[in-house]
Design an enzyme around this catalytic site. Structure first.
Site, short mmCIF file in Angstrom:
data_model
loop_
_atom_site.label_atom_id
_atom_site.label_comp_id
_atom_site.label_asym_id
_atom_site.label_seq_id
_atom_site.Cartn_x
_atom_site.Cartn_y
_atom_site.Cartn_z
N GLU A 60 0.80 -1.23 0.00
CA GLU A 60 0.00 0.00 0.00
C GLU A 60 0.83 1.28 0.00
OE1 GLU A 60 -0.55 -2.61 1.95
OE2 GLU A 60 -2.49 -3.34 1.25
N HIS A 129 -9.17 -5.44 10.01
CA HIS A 129 -9.93 -5.41 8.75
C HIS A 129 -11.32 -4.86 8.96
CE1 HIS A 129 -6.69 -8.20 7.75
NE2 HIS A 129 -6.97 -8.05 6.47
#
Lengths: 325, 337
Positions: A60, A129
């Site tokens: 990322e 998450h």
């Protein structure tokens, strides 16, 4: 009008905007061949080809930094992280670079970067998450923060995000993906900085974001049975923030409850509460209440994650409390 | 393994104008730097300064093959590279002194945060290492735009240990991007020698091989060698041949920042570099020995450069400071893309 899901609304916005802007690219983890972790990018690869729509390594910081580099070199980069929690991996690139680059270099660039960031508790995804990290970026400078709560807003705000010459973080709730909603057949966009009154009421203002807008509307329906008329305000964008609509509602009702799925402490509601305390203190008949998630990490258990987050019961209880004054 | 490139380049192969242009670029950078340090001591400069004295061959040798529309991300001794790429000197001094004429229009910058899009200078971050991933994005943009631009990403041996090094190199190799990675190995990342910060077989450039990127190790103080190897890499990138990695061995003469006594280094080593391996001194001697230029040629360039520097400083000092309200301007760009 037509009825489509929140996910389809996102997909339509991407297809339309990439058609409109030939400099736009869409890239990220599993976005091209697999259509993203949740399927929102279906059809992009076929329509726009492998140079403009491509899968990246699962990294990322590189994705966010490359988005900045693409913008500096004249593209309109659109990307996503599979889960908003992954902003932690790219924090320097988002917080120190994307938002500040143009200002700290004398304002000679446009940085039209959009990052889609799926948030929220869903199906036991666990502590890394399921989070809603919006507040981290409300505190940063130079980033716009968007929190759509239904299909209509999702499409109109995403189109505006892609056209914006500034970096935009677009926080979408995973539980909303399947939720149907009405959107116009014709093209439309929604300007940033315009809150919407999702339900009118005279007794108390509930400021809610993302999935909590629906919790607030359900709670308001039940509270009406108790004779309490709640007004539900959805800011829709946190940066820029439509203070006027929020203040007008609070001045009308004199009572306010702020709810979000972020943990309560230091959540975006803390800033909203502070603004109200500064600017509407003498309009208030009762203390401001916040209903956020527990100040704990998010449990992986599907049973305990329900306890973690706010729900109608907790929200109604807070409303009843401010109605005591 | 990276190729260790050693060439005995005969300066007579190049025309005199070109040879003196490289010389001019190097002395301009050094004179800029020495004068900046003077201004710093006179209390006219905001913030910290990381001197690039001793590393002038990098910018001079690489930028000689770049066009205005090629991109660079300069490094922490990066005034050398931004000067070579063509950022006006008064603008850079203006940034250091917080004047309106600077590239930041008074916000202030110094090494980092100088950007100049008309010369392809995309800026630099204060937290080093973002250059790798930003370069990957700029390189990818060239691929989508189907132009023949090149992006040069400069960084030091210290920054080469950042996590983003892998991310940027991986994209560059994977997507065959037109990027030249130039590592200025000046041996020290702040106080730590690079051999204490890197697990290496031999050279930092050896890592390029793992990404399928050709790697080269050169004497980074030999400006003609820097020029030739960089030119080959830049032309390869421009013609679709993908990225390259060059590690130039060099040395910084001063501390990490002005005020750092650099007690972590052996003074004999510093003196060895300054006396025997100085890029400018050796280049002059070599050109004279080859009969490619004479003392008076260098003296003429030196005089011109000195005037250029002093004029730039005067222009920057004549530029006003911004209003205090400057900080509230420009956080968001208006309009649409």
């Amino acid at each position: 009008m037509k009825t489509i899901s929140y996910m389809q609304a996102i997909n339509e916005a991407l297809l339309e905007e990439m058609e409109r802007d030939g400099s736009s690219v869409y890239f990220g983890e599993d976005v091209a061949t697999m259509s993203g972790a949740f399927g929102a990018t279906a059809g992009l690869l076929d329509r726009f080809g492998p140079d403009r729509v491509f899968d990246t390594p699962i990294a990322e910081a590189t994705i966010a930094g490359a988005a900045l580099g693409m913008a500096l070199a004249g593209l309109t980069p659109i990307t996503e992280f599979s889960f908003a929690d992954f902003v932690g991996i790219a924090f320097d690139e988002i917080y120190n670079k994307l938002g500040k680059w143009n200002w700290m270099h004398g304002c000679c660039f446009k940085i039209p970067v959009t990052i889609r960031l799926p948030v929220g508790v869903m199906a036991g995804a666990g502590p890394e998450h399921s989070q809603s990290p919006q507040a981290l970026f409300m505190h940063s400078q130079g980033l716009k923060v968007v929190v759509p709560s239904n299909a209509y807003d999702a499409k109109g705000l995403l189109k505006t995000a892609i056209r914006d010459p500034n970096p935009v973080l677009y926080f979408e709730h995973k539980v909303l993906y399947g939720m149907p909603g009405e959107v116009p057949e014709e093209e439309y966009t929604i300007p940033f900085g315009q809150a919407e009154v999702k339900r009118e009421g005279s007794d108390v203002t509930i400021i809610a974001t993302s999935l909590q807008v629906h919790t607030a509307l359900a709670a308001a329906g039940m509270l009406a049975g108790e004779g309490i008329e709640a007004e539900v305000i959805d800011p829709r964008t946190l940066i820029p923030l439509d203070k006027e609509t929020i203040l007008a509602s609070v001045r009308k009702t004199g009572r306010v409850v702020i709810t979000h799925e972020e943990q309560k402490t230091g959540g975006t509601g803390a800033e909203l509460a502070a603004i109200l305390a500064e600017e509407a203190f003498f309009d208030l008949a009762a203390p401001i209440k916040r209903v956020g998630s527990a100040d704990t990490p998010i449990p992986q258990s599907i049973f305990l994650e329900q306890e973690f987050k706010p729900n109608e019961e907790k929200l109604m209880s807070a409303v009843r409390e401010v109605m005591q004054y | 393994m990276a190729e260790v490139v050693k060439r005995d380049i005969d300066p007579a192969r190049y025309d005199k104008d070109f040879l003196l242009r490289l010389y001019r670029e190097m002395v301009k950078q050094r004179a800029f730097d020495e004068n900046l340090i003077r201004l710093l001591h006179e209390g006219k400069v905001s913030g910290f300064y990381h001197s690039g004295i001793g590393q002038e061959a990098t910018g001079a040798g690489t930028c000689a093959s770049l066009r205005d529309d090629d991109y660079i991300l300069y490094d922490h001794r990066g005034c050398n590279q931004m000067i070579a790429k063509g950022v006006p000197l008064d603008k850079i001094y203006g940034d250091f002194m917080g004047r309106l004429c600077g590239t930041t229009c008074g916000l202030g910058a110094g090494i980092v945060h100088v950007a100049y899009p008309e010369k392809g200078v995309l800026g630099q971050s204060g937290t080093l290492g973002a250059c790798f991933v930003i370069a990957a994005g700029a390189g990818y943009a060239v691929k989508v735009k189907k132009t023949d631009q090149v992006c040069v990403c400069y960084f030091g041996d210290g920054t080469a240990a950042r996590e983003t090094f892998h991310g940027g190199m991986n994209w560059a190799g994977l997507y065959n991007l037109p990027i030249v990675f130039y590592c200025e190995n000046n041996e020290y990342g702040i106080s730590t020698h690079y051999t204490k910060a890197h697990a290496l077989k031999n050279n930092i450039a050896d890592r390029a091989d793992g990404y399928g990127i050709p790697g080269y190790v050169i004497d980074g103080n030999d400006v003609l060698l820097v020029y030739e190897v960089a030119k080959e890499a830049i032309e390869r990138a421009r013609s679709g041949g993908g990225p390259s990695f060059i590690e130039g061995k060099t040395f910084r003469y001063r501390g990490h920042f002005e005020g750092d006594p650099a007690l972590y280094r052996d003074q004999a080593v510093v003196e060895e570099w300054m006396e025997k391996r100085d890029a400018i001194k050796n280049y002059r001697a070599r050109l004279i020995a080859a009969g490619a230029a004479a003392e008076e040629d260098f003296a003429a360039v030196d005089a011109e450069v000195e005037k250029e520097i002093l004029d730039a400083i005067a222009a920057a000092e004549a530029s006003p400071m911004p209003e205090c309200t400057r900080i509230y301007e420009g956080l968001f760009v208006e309009g649409v893309v």
